[in-house]
Design an enzyme around this catalytic site. Structure first.
Site, short mmCIF file in Angstrom:
data_model
loop_
_atom_site.label_atom_id
_atom_site.label_comp_id
_atom_site.label_asym_id
_atom_site.label_seq_id
_atom_site.Cartn_x
_atom_site.Cartn_y
_atom_site.Cartn_z
N GLY A 1 0.82 -1.21 0.00
CA GLY A 1 0.00 0.00 0.00
C GLY A 1 0.84 1.25 0.00
O GLY A 1 2.06 1.19 -0.24
N ASN A 2 0.20 2.39 0.22
CA ASN A 2 0.94 3.65 0.28
C ASN A 2 0.30 4.55 1.33
O ASN A 2 -0.72 4.22 1.91
CB ASN A 2 0.98 4.31 -1.10
CG ASN A 2 -0.41 4.62 -1.62
OD1 ASN A 2 -1.09 5.49 -1.13
ND2 ASN A 2 -0.84 3.86 -2.63
N ARG A 3 0.91 5.71 1.55
CA ARG A 3 0.50 6.56 2.67
C ARG A 3 -0.68 7.47 2.37
O ARG A 3 -1.06 8.28 3.20
CB ARG A 3 1.66 7.49 3.05
CG ARG A 3 2.82 6.84 3.71
CD ARG A 3 3.91 7.91 3.85
NE ARG A 3 5.16 7.34 4.28
CZ ARG A 3 5.48 7.15 5.56
NH1 ARG A 3 4.65 7.49 6.51
NH2 ARG A 3 6.64 6.62 5.86
N SER A 4 -1.25 7.41 1.20
CA SER A 4 -2.31 8.37 0.85
C SER A 4 -3.50 8.24 1.80
O SER A 4 -4.01 7.15 2.03
CB SER A 4 -2.78 8.13 -0.58
OG SER A 4 -3.86 8.97 -0.85
#
Ligand code: CTP
Length: 403
Positions: free
Chosen positions: A205-208
């Protein structure tokens, strides 16, 4: 590029005039053709040179000043909205009673567009019966007010009478300029960060946080659009803050978002793809939790590219549809802009909003800097501030590009 819409910013003789410089700057950066009309007395607070530099237009305070071309009737006729900030007690009185003794009061008298007033004066003057009555008259005629607010006054006293904060003035003004302009239009916004499952408990995943896309969806809805939000793993409290004009569809993975986006896009007038979409997904999904085995030492994942949703939408876009994307980049601002321009030329969207991201910038509820570029990478706008405020400017800029 489409013709820029004209806005007029009247400036009264109050100390708060310096704050209006930020309002003018924000309106220009949002793509408006800003004309500043200071009252003659206000030029002691902020001078003509400053207003001319900020607005990029001539500055007149008396009716007889324009030597040719743009007189008060033409300025009034082409204005989409007029803001007066600060609006002094004297200015409110003159506007309320139709007195036209300088350029600003003439333009206001000749205009037929929305009027927003940001009063600033001492509490005693604001509460005086004469001012109360003038405010009442102006409200009845449809003028809108932002502020005044309570706080420290230039006299050293505390009380109601300070001009509203610049951000509030800007967002009210943008709201007026765009209110209803998206009425019944279908708009799709993507937000959040996709998660690509590895096994039943893990994902890439990512931090968005989805904050930016949510604010953009909110602005479209505020301006009358029927919004479909493709939400990738956004906090439910943030989604709950949206009105029922925003239909939320959960699209947690790149593949799900791709499928739904392509299916809905033909019905949309505009789409803003703000989600941080994974570029790769695991080749295999392990139905059982992947176990750690010490003997294996290093562990490799096999990944395959995901579909580029924005590029696929751009390939299917019709002339009457508008498509915007984001370029989330890291590095210095110059590098970020350079990478963003290249991405704009690659993706085929009508606008790319370039923003800088990193561990401590760009994600979540922070102030952000955004540069808007067209398909050729040419700058068409630049914004900085809180995401709520920038979201309004983004929606206003898209409106301008379409109209
Ligand atoms: N995007 C998309 N589908 C993908 C990846 C990105 O639609 N598979 C969209 C994003 O929603 C955004 C734009 O493309 O509007 C740019 O996303 P970004 O992550 O900045 O760029 P990438 O295309 O992933 O390129 P790179 O990894 O080289 O930065």
């Amino acid at each position: 590029m489409s013709k820029r819409r004209r806005v007029i910013i009247g400036v009264g003789a109050g100390i708060a005039a310096y704050k209006t410089t930020n309002v003018v700057r924000a309106l220009v950066k949002s793509g408006f053709d800003a004309w500043v009309i200071p009252t003659p007395a206000s030029l002691k607070m902020v001078g003509e040179v400053t207003w001319r530099a900020l607005s990029g237009n001539p500055v007149y305070s008396q009716v007889d000043e324009p030597k040719s071309g743009v007189g008060h009737i033409e300025l009034a006729r082409d204005a989409s909205a007029i803001l007066v900030a600060p609006a002094t007690a004297d200015l409110l009185a003159r506007i309320a009673h139709g007195i036209a003794d300088d350029m600003l009061s003439n333009v206001i008298l000749a205009a037929n567009c929305p009027l927003l007033l940001a009063p600033a004066m001492h509490t005693n003057m604001w509460e005086n019966a004469a001012t109360r009555e003038n405010v009442q008259i102006l409200r009845q005629r449809g003028a809108r007010f932002v502020g005044p607010v309570a706080g420290a006054l230039s006299s050293g006293d505390q009380g109601i009478g300070r001009m509203a904060a610049e951000d509030d003035v800007i967002s009210q003004m943008l709201g007026i300029l765009d209110s209803g302009t998206w009425n019944d239009q279908q708009v799709m916004v993507s937000a959040g960060g996709t998660r690509e499952p590895l096994d039943p408990v893990r994902f890439l995943g990512n931090r968005s946080s989805g904050r930016f896309g949510v604010e953009i969806a909110r602005q479209f809805a505020l301006q009358g659009a029927n919004v479909t939000l493709l939400a990738a793993n956004i906090d439910s409290a943030l989604l709950a803050s949206l009105s029922e004009k925003v239909a939320v569809i959960s699209t947690p993975t790149a593949a799900q978002m791709h499928r739904v986006a392509l299916e809905l896009f033909p019905k949309m007038q505009a789409a803003v793809m703000a989600a941080a979409v994974a570029d790769y997904q695991p080749v295999e999904f392990q139905s059982q939790k992947i176990k750690k085995t010490m003997e294996k030492g290093e562990f490799s994942l096999r990944l395959r590219p995901t579909a580029d949703i924005l590029a696929d939408l751009a390939a299917k876009k019709h002339d009457n549809q508008f498509l915007a994307g984001f370029a989330a980049e890291t590095g210095s601002w110059d590098q970020v802009v350079q990478l963003g321009r290249e991405k704009a030329r690659r993706k085929g969207a009508d606008i790319i909003f370039i923003n800088q991201v990193g561990e401590s910038s760009g994600f979540g509820d922070v102030t952000t800097r955004v540069k808007a570029v067209d398909q050729q990478g040419r700058e068409i706008g630049q914004f900085a501030g809180a995401k709520t405020q920038i979201a309004g400017q983004i929606v206003a800029l898209i409106r301008q590009q379409i109209s």
